[in-house]
Scaffold this motif. Structure first.
Motif, PDB file in Angstrom:
ATOM      1  N   LEU A 244       0.821  -1.201   0.000  1.00 23.44           N
ATOM      2  CA  LEU A 244       0.000   0.000   0.000  1.00 23.44           C
ATOM      3  C   LEU A 244       0.859   1.256   0.000  1.00 23.44           C
ATOM      4  N   GLY A 245       0.553   2.165  -0.909  1.00 25.99           N
ATOM      5  CA  GLY A 245       1.236   3.451  -0.911  1.00 25.99           C
ATOM      6  C   GLY A 245       2.385   3.551  -1.883  1.00 25.99           C
ATOM      7  N   ILE A 246       2.317   2.829  -3.003  1.00 28.26           N
ATOM      8  CA  ILE A 246       3.393   2.878  -3.999  1.00 28.26           C
ATOM      9  C   ILE A 246       2.935   3.570  -5.285  1.00 28.26           C
ATOM     10  N   GLY A 247       1.851   4.329  -5.182  1.00 26.34           N
ATOM     11  CA  GLY A 247       1.369   5.085  -6.332  1.00 26.34           C
ATOM     12  C   GLY A 247       0.038   4.622  -6.869  1.00 26.34           C
ATOM     13  N   GLU A 248      -0.578   3.661  -6.198  1.00 20.83           N
ATOM     14  CA  GLU A 248      -1.870   3.124  -6.630  1.00 20.83           C
ATOM     15  C   GLU A 248      -3.016   3.956  -6.036  1.00 20.83           C
ATOM     16  N   THR A 249      -4.227   3.667  -6.447  1.00 21.41           N
ATOM     17  CA  THR A 249      -5.413   4.327  -5.919  1.00 21.41           C
ATOM     18  C   THR A 249      -6.177   3.363  -5.016  1.00 21.41           C
ATOM     19  N   ALA A 250      -7.152   3.901  -4.287  1.00 20.24           N
ATOM     20  CA  ALA A 250      -7.997   3.044  -3.446  1.00 20.24           C
ATOM     21  C   ALA A 250      -8.763   2.032  -4.300  1.00 20.24           C
ATOM     22  N   ASP A 251      -9.220   2.450  -5.466  1.00 21.30           N
ATOM     23  CA  ASP A 251      -9.927   1.513  -6.348  1.00 21.30           C
ATOM     24  C   ASP A 251      -9.018   0.358  -6.763  1.00 21.30           C
ATOM     25  N   ASP A 252      -7.723   0.653  -6.894  1.00 20.91           N
ATOM     26  CA  ASP A 252      -6.770  -0.413  -7.216  1.00 20.91           C
ATOM     27  C   ASP A 252      -6.709  -1.447  -6.098  1.00 20.91           C
ATOM     28  N   TRP A 253      -6.799  -0.999  -4.844  1.00 23.49           N
ATOM     29  CA  TRP A 253      -6.801  -1.952  -3.726  1.00 23.49           C
ATOM     30  C   TRP A 253      -7.958  -2.918  -3.866  1.00 23.49           C
ATOM     31  N   TRP A 254      -9.151  -2.356  -4.099  1.00 27.43           N
ATOM     32  CA  TRP A 254     -10.343  -3.207  -4.131  1.00 27.43           C
ATOM     33  C   TRP A 254     -10.293  -4.155  -5.330  1.00 27.43           C
ATOM     34  N   GLU A 255      -9.758  -3.682  -6.455  1.00 28.45           N
ATOM     35  CA  GLU A 255      -9.640  -4.550  -7.637  1.00 28.45           C
ATOM     36  C   GLU A 255      -8.710  -5.728  -7.349  1.00 28.45           C
ATOM     37  N   THR A 256      -7.585  -5.459  -6.698  1.00 26.84           N
ATOM     38  CA  THR A 256      -6.634  -6.522  -6.387  1.00 26.84           C
ATOM     39  C   THR A 256      -7.235  -7.514  -5.399  1.00 26.84           C
ATOM     40  N   LEU A 257      -7.920  -7.013  -4.390  1.00 28.18           N
ATOM     41  CA  LEU A 257      -8.566  -7.891  -3.413  1.00 28.18           C
ATOM     42  C   LEU A 257      -9.674  -8.727  -4.060  1.00 28.18           C
TER      43      LEU A 257
END
Length: 337
Positions: A166-179
């Motif tokens: 977390l925190g390497i240039g991604e967005t919150a939406d990217d978190w949910w997509e990966t999960l």
């Protein structure tokens, strides 16, 4: 005597052995790697000396954590053989190996299954946008390559750990997509033990100029992750990267139930020393949480292991307590032995 598993947090008594720090990737946030050819590989005799010194220290997991040798490198076969031999050595000395060595071929994963009770690979983030930034010089960080590893692990019935950085240039939406991608694969293969939510924590070696991920944001991410992920996947957080004790407790209260492998050194984040068992208990117990050791393989996956590995696991289940009580009560979201 009874134990309330709903108030239990687990960790793995672990030690990390690094076959080599050399890596052909150059992730700009990395504090682990050295340039190819500039880092000596650990010898089996040196590893044996270390492992024998650990035999009376209640360490069950040996994490084989390696930099990556290019798949087409003439050194690839020797590199893989070194990893395999280290796992075999750890097993012979009574430990339980868990390997995380970057993307592997299907055949390499199939072979390592024989000498590992579980394996792992961080997805980090699936957005291709990072290939233009922090992963510009990291060929094996192509999202499809890493996602393929999770699928192969499922096909091979390898108990698996993955996670997000977390925190390497991604967005919150990217978190949910990966999960969501992790959840989708797990619903098909039922093979994911843990998902690690690892906040970016700047170190001395990296070139990536960005602040640390805000630990105060972590509980919100964990709570959403707990909604997305199936209940039989445990959420893990590294306590040495959550400096504020109150926010560590906050992370646990919203759904993180594992603190990962705890050993002398965090090889991935060497600037952040591991909190050891006694220190963790001092934080957790006043808040009503009990810290319990676990194996690197969860009980629901025992039948996936070879008879040799099952025997080694059974021996450890007899050693660690309170095994029987936890098994009797059970918990879909608790990595018990």
């Amino acid at each position: 005597m009874t134990i309330d598993t709903s108030c239990t947090v687990t960790y793995s008594p672990a030690y990390t052995i690094v076959p080599t720090y050399e890596c052909f990737n150059r992730c700009s946030y990395c504090n682990f790697r050295t340039e190819p050819g500039q880092s000596a590989w650990i010898t089996l005799s040196a590893a044996e000396t270390v492992l024998k010194q650990l035999q009376d220290q209640n360490i069950c997991e040996i994490l084989i954590l390696s930099g990556e040798v290019h798949p087409r490198s003439p050194k690839r076969q020797a590199w893989f053989q070194r990893i395999y031999d280290l796992c075999e050595l750890a097993l012979s000395l009574g430990f339980l190996p868990h390997t995380n060595a970057g993307p592997l071929s299907f055949e390499e994963m199939q072979k390592l299954k024989n000498v590992n009770v579980s394996m792992g690979l961080m997805l980090e983030q699936l957005t291709p946008a990072l290939l233009n930034t922090v992963h510009r010089h990291a060929p094996s960080k192509v999202p499809e390559v890493r996602l393929q590893q999770l699928q192969w692990a499922g096909e091979l019935q390898i108990p698996f750990t993955t996670g997000l950085l977390l925190g390497i240039g991604e967005t919150a939406d990217d978190w949910w997509e990966t999960l969501e991608a992790i959840s989708h694969l797990h619903q098909h293969y039922r093979h994911i033990q843990e998902v690690i939510l690892q906040p970016h924590s700047p170190g001395n070696q990296q070139s990536f100029d960005a602040p640390p991920f805000d630990p105060h944001q972590l509980p919100e991410v964990i709570a959403k992750a707990r909604q997305i992920l199936p209940p039989d996947i445990t959420i893990q957080i590294p306590p040495n990267l959550v400096k504020d004790d109150r926010w560590l407790i906050a992370c646990i209260e919203v759904g993180a139930r594992d603190l990962g492998g705890i050993g002398p050194k965090d090889e991935v984040n060497p600037d952040y020393p591991h909190l050891q068992e006694k220190a963790l208990r001092k934080i957790l117990q006043p808040a009503g949480w009990e810290l319990v050791a676990r194996l690197p393989v969860y009980p629901q996956f025992d039948s996936w292991l070879s008879e040799e590995l099952q025997k080694a696991v059974r021996q450890w289940r007899k050693i660690l307590t309170p095994v029987s009580l936890l098994q009797e009560q059970g918990s879909a979201n608790l990595p018990i032995f």
